[in-house]
Scaffold this motif. Sequence first.
Motif, PDB file in Angstrom:
ATOM      1  N   THR A  49       0.832  -1.205   0.000  1.00 45.22           N
ATOM      2  CA  THR A  49       0.000   0.000   0.000  1.00 45.22           C
ATOM      3  C   THR A  49       0.868   1.257   0.000  1.00 45.22           C
ATOM      4  OG1 THR A  49      -0.190  -0.003   2.398  1.00 45.22           O
ATOM      5  CG2 THR A  49      -1.893  -1.132   1.177  1.00 45.22           C
ATOM      6  N   ARG A  50       2.053   1.156   0.594  1.00 46.63           N
ATOM      7  CA  ARG A  50       2.956   2.317   0.564  1.00 46.63           C
ATOM      8  C   ARG A  50       3.399   2.645  -0.854  1.00 46.63           C
ATOM      9  NH1 ARG A  50       4.857   0.579   5.697  1.00 46.63           N
ATOM     10  NH2 ARG A  50       6.382  -0.802   4.774  1.00 46.63           N
ATOM     11  N   ARG A  51       3.436   1.620  -1.694  1.00 42.52           N
ATOM     12  CA  ARG A  51       3.824   1.829  -3.090  1.00 42.52           C
ATOM     13  C   ARG A  51       2.946   2.877  -3.765  1.00 42.52           C
ATOM     14  NH1 ARG A  51       7.894  -0.602  -2.702  1.00 42.52           N
ATOM     15  NH2 ARG A  51       8.429   1.481  -3.285  1.00 42.52           N
ATOM     16  N   GLY A  52       1.721   2.995  -3.272  1.00 42.53           N
ATOM     17  CA  GLY A  52       0.801   3.925  -3.911  1.00 42.53           C
ATOM     18  C   GLY A  52       0.950   5.350  -3.434  1.00 42.53           C
ATOM     19  N   LEU A  53       1.586   5.518  -2.272  1.00 40.64           N
ATOM     20  CA  LEU A  53       1.589   6.843  -1.649  1.00 40.64           C
ATOM     21  C   LEU A  53       2.319   7.895  -2.461  1.00 40.64           C
ATOM     22  CD1 LEU A  53       2.040   6.003   2.130  1.00 40.64           C
ATOM     23  CD2 LEU A  53       0.003   6.789   0.923  1.00 40.64           C
ATOM     24  N   ALA A  54       3.220   7.454  -3.331  1.00 37.59           N
ATOM     25  CA  ALA A  54       4.002   8.402  -4.118  1.00 37.59           C
ATOM     26  C   ALA A  54       3.093   9.392  -4.848  1.00 37.59           C
ATOM     27  CB  ALA A  54       4.873   7.648  -5.115  1.00 37.59           C
ATOM     28  N   SER A  55       1.924   8.904  -5.246  1.00 37.68           N
ATOM     29  CA  SER A  55       1.044   9.785  -5.997  1.00 37.68           C
ATOM     30  C   SER A  55       0.204  10.684  -5.094  1.00 37.68           C
ATOM     31  CB  SER A  55       0.157   8.948  -6.909  1.00 37.68           C
ATOM     32  OG  SER A  55      -0.316   7.819  -6.216  1.00 37.68           O
ATOM     33  N   GLY A  56       0.483  10.674  -3.779  1.00 43.68           N
ATOM     34  CA  GLY A  56      -0.159  11.638  -2.890  1.00 43.68           C
ATOM     35  C   GLY A  56      -1.446  11.143  -2.249  1.00 43.68           C
ATOM     36  N   PHE A  57      -1.889   9.958  -2.607  1.00 43.21           N
ATOM     37  CA  PHE A  57      -3.051   9.400  -1.923  1.00 43.21           C
ATOM     38  C   PHE A  57      -2.798   7.925  -1.639  1.00 43.21           C
ATOM     39  CE2 PHE A  57      -3.888   9.560  -6.494  1.00 43.21           C
ATOM     40  CZ  PHE A  57      -3.964   8.213  -6.772  1.00 43.21           C
ATOM     41  N   ALA A  58      -3.607   7.387  -0.762  1.00 47.85           N
ATOM     42  CA  ALA A  58      -3.417   5.991  -0.384  1.00 47.85           C
ATOM     43  C   ALA A  58      -4.347   5.120  -1.203  1.00 47.85           C
ATOM     44  CB  ALA A  58      -3.712   5.816   1.097  1.00 47.85           C
ATOM     45  N   PRO A  59      -3.877   3.961  -1.665  1.00 53.87           N
ATOM     46  CA  PRO A  59      -4.781   3.067  -2.384  1.00 53.87           C
ATOM     47  C   PRO A  59      -5.787   2.433  -1.423  1.00 53.87           C
ATOM     48  CG  PRO A  59      -2.632   2.047  -2.101  1.00 53.87           C
ATOM     49  CD  PRO A  59      -2.523   3.432  -1.548  1.00 53.87           C
ATOM     50  N   HIS A  60      -6.929   2.073  -1.936  1.00 53.75           N
ATOM     51  CA  HIS A  60      -7.869   1.257  -1.169  1.00 53.75           C
ATOM     52  C   HIS A  60      -7.264  -0.138  -1.003  1.00 53.75           C
ATOM     53  CE1 HIS A  60     -11.121   4.169  -1.497  1.00 53.75           C
ATOM     54  NE2 HIS A  60     -10.824   4.319  -2.784  1.00 53.75           N
ATOM     55  N   GLN A  61      -7.677  -0.844   0.058  1.00 51.10           N
ATOM     56  CA  GLN A  61      -7.139  -2.192   0.276  1.00 51.10           C
ATOM     57  C   GLN A  61      -8.261  -3.213   0.405  1.00 51.10           C
ATOM     58  OE1 GLN A  61      -4.265  -2.517   3.554  1.00 51.10           O
ATOM     59  NE2 GLN A  61      -4.017  -0.305   3.454  1.00 51.10           N
ATOM     60  N   LEU A  62      -8.142  -4.259  -0.363  1.00 48.21           N
ATOM     61  CA  LEU A  62      -9.090  -5.367  -0.256  1.00 48.21           C
ATOM     62  C   LEU A  62      -8.271  -6.615   0.035  1.00 48.21           C
ATOM     63  CD1 LEU A  62     -11.985  -6.389  -0.590  1.00 48.21           C
ATOM     64  CD2 LEU A  62     -11.471  -6.796  -2.989  1.00 48.21           C
ATOM     65  N   ILE A  63      -8.559  -7.236   1.166  1.00 49.84           N
ATOM     66  CA  ILE A  63      -7.770  -8.385   1.574  1.00 49.84           C
ATOM     67  C   ILE A  63      -8.688  -9.594   1.598  1.00 49.84           C
ATOM     68  CG2 ILE A  63      -6.569  -9.362   3.573  1.00 49.84           C
ATOM     69  CD1 ILE A  63      -6.401  -5.770   3.365  1.00 49.84           C
ATOM     70  N   MET A  64      -8.262 -10.666   0.955  1.00 53.07           N
ATOM     71  CA  MET A  64      -9.146 -11.819   0.856  1.00 53.07           C
ATOM     72  C   MET A  64      -8.494 -13.034   1.486  1.00 53.07           C
ATOM     73  SD  MET A  64     -10.797 -11.350  -2.820  1.00 53.07           S
ATOM     74  CE  MET A  64      -9.409 -11.960  -3.679  1.00 53.07           C
ATOM     75  N   THR A  65      -9.268 -13.731   2.298  1.00 56.61           N
ATOM     76  CA  THR A  65      -8.705 -14.930   2.888  1.00 56.61           C
ATOM     77  C   THR A  65      -9.710 -16.053   2.878  1.00 56.61           C
ATOM     78  OG1 THR A  65      -7.767 -15.920   4.858  1.00 56.61           O
ATOM     79  CG2 THR A  65      -9.261 -14.100   5.209  1.00 56.61           C
ATOM     80  N   ALA A  66      -9.213 -17.242   2.596  1.00 57.94           N
ATOM     81  CA  ALA A  66     -10.090 -18.403   2.579  1.00 57.94           C
ATOM     82  C   ALA A  66      -9.996 -19.150   3.888  1.00 57.94           C
ATOM     83  CB  ALA A  66      -9.708 -19.340   1.449  1.00 57.94           C
ATOM     84  N   THR A  67      -9.039 -18.782   4.723  1.00 57.96           N
ATOM     85  CA  THR A  67      -8.984 -19.442   6.017  1.00 57.96           C
ATOM     86  C   THR A  67      -9.986 -18.724   6.889  1.00 57.96           C
ATOM     87  OG1 THR A  67      -6.656 -19.717   5.722  1.00 57.96           O
ATOM     88  CG2 THR A  67      -7.510 -20.161   7.900  1.00 57.96           C
ATOM     89  N   PRO A  68     -11.094 -19.342   7.145  1.00 61.74           N
ATOM     90  CA  PRO A  68     -12.073 -18.652   7.967  1.00 61.74           C
ATOM     91  C   PRO A  68     -11.474 -18.490   9.355  1.00 61.74           C
ATOM     92  CG  PRO A  68     -12.956 -20.644   6.954  1.00 61.74           C
ATOM     93  CD  PRO A  68     -11.483 -20.710   6.839  1.00 61.74           C
ATOM     94  N   ILE A  69     -11.499 -17.313   9.838  1.00 65.78           N
ATOM     95  CA  ILE A  69     -10.853 -17.058  11.110  1.00 65.78           C
ATOM     96  C   ILE A  69     -11.917 -16.813  12.158  1.00 65.78           C
ATOM     97  CG2 ILE A  69      -9.235 -15.548  12.289  1.00 65.78           C
ATOM     98  CD1 ILE A  69      -8.381 -14.805   9.351  1.00 65.78           C
ATOM     99  N   PRO A  70     -11.858 -17.568  13.231  1.00 67.78           N
ATOM    100  CA  PRO A  70     -12.829 -17.320  14.298  1.00 67.78           C
ATOM    101  C   PRO A  70     -12.807 -15.840  14.675  1.00 67.78           C
ATOM    102  CG  PRO A  70     -11.545 -19.282  14.775  1.00 67.78           C
ATOM    103  CD  PRO A  70     -10.956 -18.676  13.543  1.00 67.78           C
ATOM    104  N   ARG A  71     -13.979 -15.341  15.023  1.00 72.13           N
ATOM    105  CA  ARG A  71     -14.132 -13.909  15.216  1.00 72.13           C
ATOM    106  C   ARG A  71     -13.104 -13.306  16.173  1.00 72.13           C
ATOM    107  NH1 ARG A  71     -16.803  -9.455  16.262  1.00 72.13           N
ATOM    108  NH2 ARG A  71     -16.881  -9.746  18.494  1.00 72.13           N
ATOM    109  N   THR A  72     -12.917 -13.998  17.292  1.00 63.12           N
ATOM    110  CA  THR A  72     -12.022 -13.431  18.297  1.00 63.12           C
ATOM    111  C   THR A  72     -10.604 -13.305  17.751  1.00 63.12           C
ATOM    112  OG1 THR A  72     -11.760 -15.672  19.115  1.00 63.12           O
ATOM    113  CG2 THR A  72     -13.241 -14.225  20.323  1.00 63.12           C
ATOM    114  N   LEU A  73     -10.231 -14.300  16.969  1.00 65.90           N
ATOM    115  CA  LEU A  73      -8.884 -14.286  16.431  1.00 65.90           C
ATOM    116  C   LEU A  73      -8.776 -13.207  15.359  1.00 65.90           C
ATOM    117  CD1 LEU A  73      -6.509 -15.928  17.121  1.00 65.90           C
ATOM    118  CD2 LEU A  73      -7.108 -17.557  15.350  1.00 65.90           C
ATOM    119  N   ALA A  74      -9.821 -13.063  14.581  1.00 66.25           N
ATOM    120  CA  ALA A  74      -9.825 -12.034  13.540  1.00 66.25           C
ATOM    121  C   ALA A  74      -9.668 -10.654  14.168  1.00 66.25           C
ATOM    122  CB  ALA A  74     -11.114 -12.108  12.735  1.00 66.25           C
TER     123      ALA A  74
END
Length: 697
Positions: A416-441
Amino acid sequence: MTSASGFLHSLPMRQLRGVGPALAEKLAKLGINTVEDLLFLLPRQYEDRSQITPFGALIPGMTTLAEGEVKLADIALGRRRALLVRLRDHTGGLTLRFYHFRQSQKESYRPGLRVRVFGEVRLGPLGPEMVHPEVEFLSEETASPESGLTATLTPIYPLVDGLTQRRLRELMARALPLLDQTDALVDVLPARSSGGWTLADALRYVHAPPLDSDRRRLLAGEHPAQQRLAFEELVAHQLSLLQRRQRQRQWPAPACTDSAQLSEQFLHQLPFQLTHGQQTVLHEIRHDLQQPTPMLRLVQGDVGSGKTVVAALAACPVLAAGYQVAIMAPTEILAEQHRQRFQSWFEPLGIPVGWLAGKVTGKARQTQLNSIASGECRLVTGTHALFQDSVQFARLGLVIIDEQHRFGVEQRLALTRRGLASGFAPHQLIMTATPIPRTLAMSAYGDLDTSVIQGLPPGRQPIQTVVLPATRRDDLITRIAHHVASGQQVYWVCTLIEDNEQIQAQAAEVAADLLRESLPHLAIGLIHGQLKAADKAAIMAAFASGQIAVLVATTVIEVGVDVPNASLMVIENPERLGLSQLHQLRGRVGRGSAASFCVLLYQTPLSGLGRERLQILRDSQDGFVIAEKDLSLRGPGEVLGTRQTGDISFRMADLLRDQHLLEPARVLAEHLMRDNARLEQALLQRWVAEKDHYATV
Ligand code: ADP
Ligand code: MG
């Protein structure tokens, strides 16, 4: 001035009696600069050094102090050279055994000397013995029976480089009385939320628990004093996540709406309708992307729930608004698959798709880099090669990270820092297939908003899972032949405990040879991490197109790979993998409309726990249920992957044991963020700053 954070916070270690410049420097390297830092080095275990057990009463398995007179010191030759020291007291004898020793050590055990030892008792050839015990030679003064015996349980500190337990205990003994002074430490927790324990009381207790403490509770970390500290640590951890979130959101992000109707065109060419679960999550993502602050969203969805298409649709508004999108996958196989898929989806829509992985080198790489830097390349797929310094984006608007559990937080932030050069931050979408119990998430991804893709695309047949001993291999091979004859394909997965690519590759080669022998008329392919990237890609392509009937593979195919015609998977030695990992692997089948099977081919004999684990997998196909069970059977490391657990190591808290504290910790952290910058700082410095210096025992 000191009262803002308590005076121990600014009391340098040098001020403590007995701490000279050399020791102070050593401590500083470990992140211990002040007396407060020292006091928050917390013991994880305890020993009882309060009494001496007579030799006659030693029982194998007990860890204790014992004391007696040296009778004899001798070097035993044999399978393993050892220094043996015979001790006696009025009740019996004890042997000390040292495998590593110097000649001078033997000399020092002169007959007649008295020694006190501490160690675990085991049964040796001559009766009770201790292997490499701690030894103290007693002189006239220390020879009185009570001297040196502790009045409290003895704490064991996490190993810190170059400091002995004894040294740490001495330092603590000097630091603890300072807690009696008023204003020693900032106490951030209201008494009601901490079981009535003040911070000072809790620290005194954990560093020197009285002999009559409830030992079971203490060793389990469940004593109220420990829980008081664990809670505070969790609050601090939540604060650090909230701060990370705030830092990431301090930059403006490009607000993107899909004015070009790109999403419509995209959906139009899809051969299926989105599921309700996909639509709901997409709706949340679109809403985020329209805001002028960066989206920070984690999408969880069980294997096969259709995350890739959601990622592609998330890219649409960003592309339509003229920004670039980067998609990062953890393995080259998966990155390659994404490239093909995104190319087939986006190139017909006039959007060129770039590609950057370790294997892209030389001139090809430079061409990619140039078109990323010029902005000509709108959509880039790749591996972690994407976040190297040489990659400069013209207008990076969205970063998509697939299978996040394979990456650490740092890698995510680097991209995400790679995007900062242009003066704004990129949006981030993170995808995971390991379902993580809520507390751990909440702990691993507490800085992210979470969406869950509910349900699977229609028409999926449940995967029938069978648990089979390796002795039934021949039957299995017959079944594979039938399966292939009916037009379906097969994965044969070799797993090994060694995290060594070469050994894994060898095992897979052996398995492939065996299968080729038994099934000479079938096309059998082999894929493993040792192969060149181009070869891997070629083999995956041959499997995807049906030229290969049976693909023998290591766990390189664990994540993401999607070949719907493969409907039988054999997993060798499944007992060696975590349940979530097995669930991931199994998710490679059950992707088409044919009935699918997974055979867990275990080595006999299987332990009771091993059997229980495989049964969980046989009985459930719900990744969340499996993850919960995995968490309770094997702990957070298995569920999150070592990368992620490394990001969240605690000194006192334990994610499993202290789950009930997470929600209140989050609430208090949010409250502190809003209303109390001073306490917020104090807590973070205490628990989070430089915590990486501590190794755990
Ligand atoms: P995962 O969530 O494990 O990453 P994928 O994105 O690889 O899953 O999708 C698995 C398979 O399901 C792919 O072949 C994909 O084309 C298909 N798929 C995705 N969404 C749907 C849907 N709504 N209807 C039917 N098939 C779908
Ligand atoms: Mg996927």
